[in-house]
Design an enzyme around this catalytic site. Structure first.
Site, PDB file in Angstrom:
ATOM      1  N   VAL A   1       0.836  -1.204   0.000  1.00 13.44           N
ATOM      2  CA  VAL A   1       0.000   0.000   0.000  1.00 13.44           C
ATOM      3  C   VAL A   1       0.877   1.263   0.000  1.00 13.44           C
ATOM      4  O   VAL A   1       0.519   2.278  -0.612  1.00 13.44           O
ATOM      5  CB  VAL A   1      -1.012  -0.081   1.175  1.00 13.44           C
ATOM      6  CG1 VAL A   1      -0.393   0.162   2.510  1.00 13.44           C
ATOM      7  CG2 VAL A   1      -2.178   0.838   0.958  1.00 13.44           C
ATOM      8  N   ASP A   2       2.017   1.186   0.634  1.00 11.89           N
ATOM      9  CA  ASP A   2       2.959   2.317   0.692  1.00 11.89           C
ATOM     10  C   ASP A   2       3.406   2.712  -0.728  1.00 11.89           C
ATOM     11  O   ASP A   2       3.330   3.893  -1.129  1.00 11.89           O
ATOM     12  CB  ASP A   2       4.164   1.869   1.545  1.00 11.89           C
ATOM     13  CG  ASP A   2       5.055   2.998   2.015  1.00 11.89           C
ATOM     14  OD1 ASP A   2       4.740   4.163   1.718  1.00 11.89           O
ATOM     15  OD2 ASP A   2       6.072   2.707   2.679  1.00 11.89           O
TER      16      ASP A   2
ATOM     17  N   TYR B   1       4.145  -7.318   6.741  1.00 11.24           N
ATOM     18  CA  TYR B   1       4.445  -7.450   8.172  1.00 11.24           C
ATOM     19  C   TYR B   1       3.798  -8.669   8.827  1.00 11.24           C
ATOM     20  O   TYR B   1       4.019  -8.931  10.013  1.00 11.24           O
ATOM     21  CB  TYR B   1       4.108  -6.164   8.915  1.00 11.24           C
ATOM     22  CG  TYR B   1       5.134  -5.052   8.718  1.00 11.24           C
ATOM     23  CD1 TYR B   1       6.270  -5.238   7.922  1.00 11.24           C
ATOM     24  CD2 TYR B   1       4.979  -3.813   9.330  1.00 11.24           C
ATOM     25  CE1 TYR B   1       7.209  -4.231   7.744  1.00 11.24           C
ATOM     26  CE2 TYR B   1       5.916  -2.789   9.154  1.00 11.24           C
ATOM     27  CZ  TYR B   1       7.036  -3.008   8.362  1.00 11.24           C
ATOM     28  OH  TYR B   1       7.959  -2.003   8.203  1.00 11.24           O
TER      29      TYR B   1
HETATM   30  N1  AR6 Z   1      -5.289  -0.293  -1.168  1.00  7.96           N
HETATM   31  C1  AR6 Z   1      -5.689  -0.912  -0.030  1.00  7.96           C
HETATM   32  N2  AR6 Z   1      -5.013  -1.946   0.527  1.00  7.96           N
HETATM   33  C2  AR6 Z   1      -3.895  -2.363  -0.103  1.00  7.96           C
HETATM   34  C3  AR6 Z   1      -3.404  -1.770  -1.286  1.00  7.96           C
HETATM   35  C4  AR6 Z   1      -4.148  -0.686  -1.825  1.00  7.96           C
HETATM   36  N3  AR6 Z   1      -3.774  -0.051  -2.919  1.00  7.96           N
HETATM   37  N4  AR6 Z   1      -2.260  -2.417  -1.641  1.00  7.96           N
HETATM   38  C5  AR6 Z   1      -2.055  -3.387  -0.719  1.00  7.96           C
HETATM   39  N5  AR6 Z   1      -3.038  -3.372   0.211  1.00  7.96           N
HETATM   40  P1  AR6 Z   1       1.331  -3.941   3.214  1.00  7.96           P
HETATM   41  P2  AR6 Z   1       2.215  -3.881   6.031  1.00  7.96           P
HETATM   42  C6  AR6 Z   1      -3.241  -4.207   1.411  1.00  7.96           C
HETATM   43  O1  AR6 Z   1       2.320  -4.992   2.886  1.00  7.96           O
HETATM   44  O2  AR6 Z   1       1.896  -5.319   6.211  1.00  7.96           O
HETATM   45  C7  AR6 Z   1       5.603  -1.708   2.799  1.00  7.96           C
HETATM   46  O3  AR6 Z   1       6.643  -2.067   1.970  1.00  7.96           O
HETATM   47  C8  AR6 Z   1      -2.607  -5.577   1.473  1.00  7.96           C
HETATM   48  O4  AR6 Z   1      -3.426  -6.535   0.808  1.00  7.96           O
HETATM   49  O5  AR6 Z   1       1.143  -2.823   2.250  1.00  7.96           O
HETATM   50  O6  AR6 Z   1       1.803  -2.916   7.109  1.00  7.96           O
HETATM   51  C9  AR6 Z   1       5.972  -0.646   3.827  1.00  7.96           C
HETATM   52  O7  AR6 Z   1       6.926   0.250   3.325  1.00  7.96           O
HETATM   53  C10 AR6 Z   1      -2.592  -5.822   2.974  1.00  7.96           C
HETATM   54  O8  AR6 Z   1      -3.855  -6.365   3.417  1.00  7.96           O
HETATM   55  O9  AR6 Z   1       1.651  -3.249   4.654  1.00  7.96           O
HETATM   56  C11 AR6 Z   1       6.497  -1.460   4.970  1.00  7.96           C
HETATM   57  O10 AR6 Z   1       7.855  -1.811   4.782  1.00  7.96           O
HETATM   58  C12 AR6 Z   1      -2.470  -4.417   3.580  1.00  7.96           C
HETATM   59  O11 AR6 Z   1      -2.676  -3.500   2.499  1.00  7.96           O
HETATM   60  C13 AR6 Z   1       5.656  -2.706   4.930  1.00  7.96           C
HETATM   61  O12 AR6 Z   1       5.241  -2.856   3.590  1.00  7.96           O
HETATM   62  C14 AR6 Z   1      -1.129  -4.106   4.214  1.00  7.96           C
HETATM   63  O13 AR6 Z   1      -0.066  -4.667   3.439  1.00  7.96           O
HETATM   64  C15 AR6 Z   1       4.430  -2.580   5.781  1.00  7.96           C
HETATM   65  O14 AR6 Z   1       3.769  -3.818   5.829  1.00  7.96           O
END
Ligand code: AR6
Length: 178
Positions: A39-40, A127
């Protein structure tokens, strides 16, 4: 799925957080705030390079804390960057940090007078936080916050796929907020 918490609304939708028209969206960032995957990465791509430029000046963010920037090319006026914990097995401290990431994001929203906030499922991707447990912490924290702060009118959880949406729906069903 939508429930009322006092005069506010808590909503679960499937979708892409970068497309939300809430005043603020929350980014599941890492402590450097310098971008990443998931998402980042999606938020940085959609907001444009000015977002990274502003983040560089913030000097990072602790796990469980949150900071705010502008939204640049996003529909949302603000991005609230929070850092969830890396899951390392069931542990009250990890749970406390996830709860804190949600609560601090909402506190930061209040400092900007924001009344609508969209969250992703923090920590449930890279994470590794188990979905059911993460959903229950996320929803409990949002409900308690809305009960105390009716100034926030809408908290929307934007879940990226059916599996995540269903985990949140089941959890909200179990919590059964009045
Ligand atoms: N909209 C909504 N949800 C999303 C989107 C989107 N566009 N893309 C992914 N997700 P993650 P974390 C969901 O890995 O676990 C990054 O590299 C995904 O399906 O984005 O907190 C950061 O820089 C999942 O359910 O975040 C950190 O290093 C949720 O968003 C690390 O990842 C969170 O997945 C953070 O890890």
């Amino acid at each position: 799925m939508k429930v009322k918490i006092g005069s506010s609304v808590l909503e679960l939708v499937q979708g892409d957080i970068t497309q939300q028209d809430t005043e603020a969206i929350v980014n599941a960032a890492n402590r450097t705030l310098l971008g990443g995957g998931g998402v980042d990465g999606a938020i940085h791509r959609a907001a444009g390079p000015e977002l990274l430029a502003e983040c560089r000046n913030l000097g990072g963010c602790d796990t469980g804390d949150a900071v705010v920037t502008r939204g640049y090319k996003l529909k949302a006026k603000y991005v609230i960057h929070t850092v969830g914990p890396v899951y390392q097995g069931p542990n009250p401290n990890t749970e406390r940090l996830l709860e804190s990431a949600y609560r601090r994001s909402l506190e930061v929203a209040l400092t900007k007078g924001v009344y609508s906030v969209a969250f992703p499922a923090i920590s449930t991707g890279a994470y590794g936080y188990p979905l059911g447990e993460a959903a229950s912490v996320a929803l409990r924290t949002a409900i308690v916050f809305l009960q105390a702060h009716p100034e926030i009118k809408l908290v929307r959880f934007v879940l990226f796929n059916q599996r995540v949406l269903e985990a949140f729906e089941e959890s909200l069903g179990r919590l059964n907020p009045a």
